[in-house]
Design a protein around this motif. Sequence first.
Motif, PDB file in Angstrom:
ATOM      1  N   GLY A 173       8.928  -3.993  -1.661  1.00 12.76           N
ATOM      2  CA  GLY A 173       9.428  -2.889  -0.791  1.00 12.76           C
ATOM      3  C   GLY A 173       9.160  -2.599   0.534  1.00 12.76           C
ATOM      4  N   GLY A 183       9.789  -4.674   3.017  1.00 15.85           N
ATOM      5  CA  GLY A 183      10.894  -5.119   3.850  1.00 15.85           C
ATOM      6  C   GLY A 183      10.329  -6.731   4.184  1.00 15.85           C
ATOM      7  N   THR A 218      13.608  -8.555   4.426  1.00 14.72           N
ATOM      8  CA  THR A 218      14.405  -7.875   5.771  1.00 14.72           C
ATOM      9  C   THR A 218      13.744  -8.436   7.063  1.00 14.72           C
ATOM     10  N   ARG A 272      11.500   4.811  -2.293  1.00 16.23           N
ATOM     11  CA  ARG A 272      12.723   5.077  -1.904  1.00 16.23           C
ATOM     12  C   ARG A 272      13.485   3.719  -1.496  1.00 16.23           C
ATOM     13  N   ARG A 273      12.952   2.855  -0.663  1.00 13.20           N
ATOM     14  CA  ARG A 273      13.545   1.726  -0.437  1.00 13.20           C
ATOM     15  C   ARG A 273      13.906   0.704  -1.440  1.00 13.20           C
ATOM     16  N   ARG A 320      17.663  -0.719  -3.192  1.00  9.37           N
ATOM     17  CA  ARG A 320      17.971  -1.997  -3.297  1.00  9.37           C
ATOM     18  C   ARG A 320      18.425  -2.336  -4.714  1.00  9.37           C
ATOM     19  N   SER A 369       7.808   2.189   9.061  1.00 10.96           N
ATOM     20  CA  SER A 369       8.716   3.070   9.247  1.00 10.96           C
ATOM     21  C   SER A 369       9.637   2.895  10.353  1.00 10.96           C
ATOM     22  N   THR A 412      13.686   1.516  11.964  1.00 14.77           N
ATOM     23  CA  THR A 412      14.782   0.470  11.635  1.00 14.77           C
ATOM     24  C   THR A 412      14.085  -0.791  11.413  1.00 14.77           C
TER      25      THR A 412
END
Length: 178
Positions: A23, A25, A28, A122-123, A127, A159, A161
């Motif tokens: 989680g 990222g 990403t 939360r992330r 997903r 934290s 974008t």
Amino acid sequence: MSTTRTPGTADRPQVVVVMGVAGTGKTTIGPLVAEALGVPYAEGDDFHPPANVAKMSAGVPLDDADRAPWLDAIGRWAHDRAGLGGVVSSSALKRGYRDRLRAAAPGVVFLHLTGDRELIERRMAARTGHFMPTALLDSQFATLQPLQEDEAGVAVDVSGTPEEITARAVAALRRLAV
């Protein structure tokens, strides 16, 4: 953000292992870092054997024996990219896992994505289509051994974008390469 030293030079592309708990990222940020560095990206989850995916999908944490063939596969990929550069994701939560990756590919550098547990949860909850359930997040944090001073790598907070995180990560990695 913390930084440790690494061997290498600015003109020799690094192999970067994007690490952290589920989680943070990795999937990403990894491709964005690879694009910014001009090197290929490999998704660490793709290296898991089907038995590992089934186990995690059922909410069962992997043990060290489960992780060994996965880490070895990632290590082979990183070894093959030595001198060419690349970015691969791997939770690499324990020092021993990172040592195993370094044994296969001695020049790897770690990008540890870190963050507040609530943000990460939360992330994860938002997903879709991922086999790792939020229920395993506590086991991930319990297993995590952050980078140590003698390990080549940087820690970057997640934290903001994806673009902000990537910019911080790439800047930190470039500082390591000089």
